[in-house]
Design an enzyme around this catalytic site. Sequence first.
Site, PDB file in Angstrom:
ATOM      1  N   ARG A  12     -22.380  11.422 -21.238  1.00  0.00           N
ATOM      2  CA  ARG A  12     -21.032  12.001 -21.156  1.00  0.00           C
ATOM      3  C   ARG A  12     -20.096  10.968 -20.564  1.00  0.00           C
ATOM      4  O   ARG A  12     -20.415  10.366 -19.530  1.00  0.00           O
ATOM      5  CB  ARG A  12     -21.008  13.205 -20.207  1.00  0.00           C
ATOM      6  N   ASP A  55     -18.935  -7.523 -30.121  1.00  0.00           N
ATOM      7  CA  ASP A  55     -17.839  -6.725 -30.673  1.00  0.00           C
ATOM      8  C   ASP A  55     -16.990  -7.621 -31.560  1.00  0.00           C
ATOM      9  O   ASP A  55     -16.860  -8.819 -31.306  1.00  0.00           O
ATOM     10  CB  ASP A  55     -16.975  -6.094 -29.568  1.00  0.00           C
ATOM     11  N   CYS A 113     -16.195  13.182 -29.334  1.00  0.00           N
ATOM     12  CA  CYS A 113     -17.451  13.619 -29.963  1.00  0.00           C
ATOM     13  C   CYS A 113     -17.403  15.022 -30.557  1.00  0.00           C
ATOM     14  O   CYS A 113     -17.583  15.177 -31.764  1.00  0.00           O
ATOM     15  CB  CYS A 113     -18.592  13.520 -28.947  1.00  0.00           C
ATOM     16  N   LYS A 119     -29.026  15.302 -32.556  1.00  0.00           N
ATOM     17  CA  LYS A 119     -27.763  14.943 -31.899  1.00  0.00           C
ATOM     18  C   LYS A 119     -26.647  15.922 -32.290  1.00  0.00           C
ATOM     19  O   LYS A 119     -25.903  16.418 -31.440  1.00  0.00           O
ATOM     20  CB  LYS A 119     -27.383  13.502 -32.262  1.00  0.00           C
ATOM     21  N   LYS A 143     -11.330  -7.754 -26.714  1.00  0.00           N
ATOM     22  CA  LYS A 143     -12.242  -6.989 -25.861  1.00  0.00           C
ATOM     23  C   LYS A 143     -13.302  -7.912 -25.264  1.00  0.00           C
ATOM     24  O   LYS A 143     -13.597  -7.869 -24.067  1.00  0.00           O
ATOM     25  CB  LYS A 143     -12.910  -5.910 -26.728  1.00  0.00           C
ATOM     26  N   PHE A 186     -26.750  10.652 -25.638  1.00  0.00           N
ATOM     27  CA  PHE A 186     -26.257  11.935 -25.127  1.00  0.00           C
ATOM     28  C   PHE A 186     -25.374  11.775 -23.885  1.00  0.00           C
ATOM     29  O   PHE A 186     -25.057  12.761 -23.244  1.00  0.00           O
ATOM     30  CB  PHE A 186     -27.444  12.854 -24.805  1.00  0.00           C
TER      31      PHE A 186
HETATM   32  N1  NAD Z   1     -17.981   8.178 -26.471  1.00  0.00           N
HETATM   33  C1  NAD Z   1     -18.973   9.024 -26.170  1.00  0.00           C
HETATM   34  O1  NAD Z   1     -18.951   9.728 -25.165  1.00  0.00           O
HETATM   35  C2  NAD Z   1     -20.187   9.098 -27.063  1.00  0.00           C
HETATM   36  C3  NAD Z   1     -21.336   9.761 -26.618  1.00  0.00           C
HETATM   37  C4  NAD Z   1     -22.447   9.796 -27.445  1.00  0.00           C
HETATM   38  C5  NAD Z   1     -22.394   9.228 -28.698  1.00  0.00           C
HETATM   39  N2  NAD Z   1     -21.259   8.598 -29.112  1.00  0.00           N
HETATM   40  C6  NAD Z   1     -21.253   7.958 -30.436  1.00  0.00           C
HETATM   41  O2  NAD Z   1     -21.384   6.558 -30.253  1.00  0.00           O
HETATM   42  C7  NAD Z   1     -20.662   5.863 -31.290  1.00  0.00           C
HETATM   43  C8  NAD Z   1     -19.680   4.902 -30.669  1.00  0.00           C
HETATM   44  O3  NAD Z   1     -18.724   5.642 -29.957  1.00  0.00           O
HETATM   45  P1  NAD Z   1     -17.733   4.958 -28.906  1.00  0.00           P
HETATM   46  O4  NAD Z   1     -17.003   6.059 -28.232  1.00  0.00           O
HETATM   47  O5  NAD Z   1     -18.487   3.962 -28.108  1.00  0.00           O
HETATM   48  O6  NAD Z   1     -16.760   4.176 -29.928  1.00  0.00           O
HETATM   49  P2  NAD Z   1     -15.676   3.038 -29.598  1.00  0.00           P
HETATM   50  O7  NAD Z   1     -14.633   3.172 -30.637  1.00  0.00           O
HETATM   51  O8  NAD Z   1     -15.295   3.111 -28.147  1.00  0.00           O
HETATM   52  O9  NAD Z   1     -16.471   1.659 -29.789  1.00  0.00           O
HETATM   53  C9  NAD Z   1     -16.882   1.165 -31.016  1.00  0.00           C
HETATM   54  C10 NAD Z   1     -16.788  -0.358 -30.953  1.00  0.00           C
HETATM   55  O10 NAD Z   1     -17.457  -0.914 -32.084  1.00  0.00           O
HETATM   56  C11 NAD Z   1     -16.764  -2.091 -32.471  1.00  0.00           C
HETATM   57  N3  NAD Z   1     -17.178  -2.456 -33.827  1.00  0.00           N
HETATM   58  C12 NAD Z   1     -16.955  -1.780 -34.989  1.00  0.00           C
HETATM   59  N4  NAD Z   1     -17.540  -2.421 -36.029  1.00  0.00           N
HETATM   60  C13 NAD Z   1     -18.169  -3.517 -35.511  1.00  0.00           C
HETATM   61  C14 NAD Z   1     -18.953  -4.571 -36.070  1.00  0.00           C
HETATM   62  N5  NAD Z   1     -19.231  -4.623 -37.374  1.00  0.00           N
HETATM   63  N6  NAD Z   1     -19.412  -5.531 -35.252  1.00  0.00           N
HETATM   64  C15 NAD Z   1     -19.136  -5.506 -33.925  1.00  0.00           C
HETATM   65  N7  NAD Z   1     -18.406  -4.526 -33.336  1.00  0.00           N
HETATM   66  C16 NAD Z   1     -17.937  -3.543 -34.115  1.00  0.00           C
HETATM   67  C17 NAD Z   1     -15.317  -1.717 -32.304  1.00  0.00           C
HETATM   68  O11 NAD Z   1     -14.482  -2.865 -32.206  1.00  0.00           O
HETATM   69  C18 NAD Z   1     -15.362  -0.913 -30.997  1.00  0.00           C
HETATM   70  O12 NAD Z   1     -15.141  -1.723 -29.863  1.00  0.00           O
HETATM   71  C19 NAD Z   1     -20.014   6.946 -32.143  1.00  0.00           C
HETATM   72  O13 NAD Z   1     -20.851   7.233 -33.217  1.00  0.00           O
HETATM   73  C20 NAD Z   1     -19.973   8.138 -31.203  1.00  0.00           C
HETATM   74  O14 NAD Z   1     -19.979   9.368 -31.890  1.00  0.00           O
HETATM   75  C21 NAD Z   1     -20.163   8.514 -28.328  1.00  0.00           C
END
Ligand code: NAD
Length: 438
Positions: A154, A30, A263, A207, A35, A152
């Site tokens: 949750r 990250d 999402c 998706k 973090k 997928f």
């Molecule tokens: N949260 C959910 O329930 C869920 C479920 C399915 C899919 N998704 C998808 O998964 C993806 C991520 O969602 P999330 O909720 O985990 O997001 P999030 O914001 O919790 O986490 C994203 C992380 O990526 C890091 N980041 C960004 N650019 C970076 C880089 N270049 N190098 C290293 N780290 C980097 C950020 O610092 C952050 O910690 C999204 O596309 C979301 O739609 C989320």
Amino acid sequence: MRIAMIGSGYVGLVSGACFAQFGHDVVCVDKDAGKIARLRQGEMPIYEPGLDKLVADNVRARRLSFTTSLRDAVGDADAVFIAVGTPTRRGDGHADLSYVYAAAAEVASALRGYTVVVTKSTVPVGTGREVARIIRESQPAADFDVCSNPEFLREGAAIEDFMKPDRVVIGVESERARDVMSGIYRPLNLIQTPMVFTNIETAEVTKYAGNAFLATKITFINEIADLCEKVGADVHDVARGIGLDGRIGRKFLHPGPGFGGSCFPKDTLALAYTAREVDAPQTIVEQVIEVNNTRKKRMARKIIDFCGGSVAGLAIGVLGLTFKPNTDDMRDAPSLDIVPALLQAGAKVIAFDPEGMKEAARMLPGLDFAETAYGAATGVDVLVVITEWHEFRGLDPRRLKEVMRQARIVDLRNIFNPEEMRSLGFAYEGVGRPAPRT
Ligand SMILES: NC(=O)c1ccc[n+]([C@@H]2O[C@H](COP(=O)([O-])OP(=O)(O)OC[C@H]3O[C@@H](n4cnc5c(N)ncnc54)[C@H](O)[C@@H]3O)[C@@H](O)[C@H]2O)c1
């Protein structure tokens, strides 16, 4: 297999820890140094049940580590998963792909040997090809394939969902990449998880189609709930009556204040945007977005009407702020519409949420917090349930009545039994439930 997970948020951290539990060597990356420092100290940056133990076990087994150095993680990896955020782009509703593309460019310069670059982030159709183009343009000699492997899971049940998924969707277009992906998910063969291999575009669309369908189902039952309220029907019985039809299914038929979270809101918007761009408008999904936005705003009106048309000077207790239980995620939560509207209408609002208060304090200025659910009920003129945390179901109505100034409840998740609450002397309103017979 050696795996690099780019982005250690809700999806990256859970996926990384679960892949390590499968037996792979995983490095979670990250760019947020704070973090990574917390993770290295064994502290979870998010609340997700069971995650702390899963991470600790796999760190101890030396299968899971954390770094800010993408280069170190990617160089040795067989597969690099991009799991960065894809929020809504300001202005037009499209997914903001800048984090994905920035990660792809960084990955390109760190690739060594054959690597599968996998998008785990939810990305609009066409993104996988663009990721491939970015890498090829930057490193023409790189030996890689791209793959789309949407997630997928949750929030709140993320580990269970990842370890026992209904299916895994994998968009790949070369045998080599398919072999690597099959190897990564091989442990799931034991529980006979269906593997859906598709081309890249199909996986990307799958998706969005999944999330849009679920958002539609929620919105459908919410509108049926409105009808039930008007005509003396009970939406729970209607949901059961239709849900037992195998073609419909019982899940996602729970009425509430409108869907939120990280999402559904952004993914429905992005799907509608992409579809318009290619002249295949998704008018049902567009309508779902509209109905849901209106609904979230209307919930404050419902509370105000219940209080006789004004909440000015009233104390309102709120139970639950996160978009759903078992998470600390506040993104697009209905509380973000409801609480400011109540404050704006002159109420004093005090809330309790088991995990979301830290984030809520940042996002909801003017809101006061209690340390317990009973604390949020103490001295209030009305209590509003916004999120159905399990612990709220066990609250003792008699004790609530004792501590509240006025025994009034607006239950936007239908966690209480209306008859019981009314028989105890509460003025009670749920969602889609018949008014008491007079
Ligand atoms: N949260 C959910 O329930 C869920 C479920 C399915 C899919 N998704 C998808 O998964 C993806 C991520 O969602 P999330 O909720 O985990 O997001 P999030 O914001 O919790 O986490 C994203 C992380 O990526 C890091 N980041 C960004 N650019 C970076 C880089 N270049 N190098 C290293 N780290 C980097 C950020 O610092 C952050 O910690 C999204 O596309 C979301 O739609 C989320």
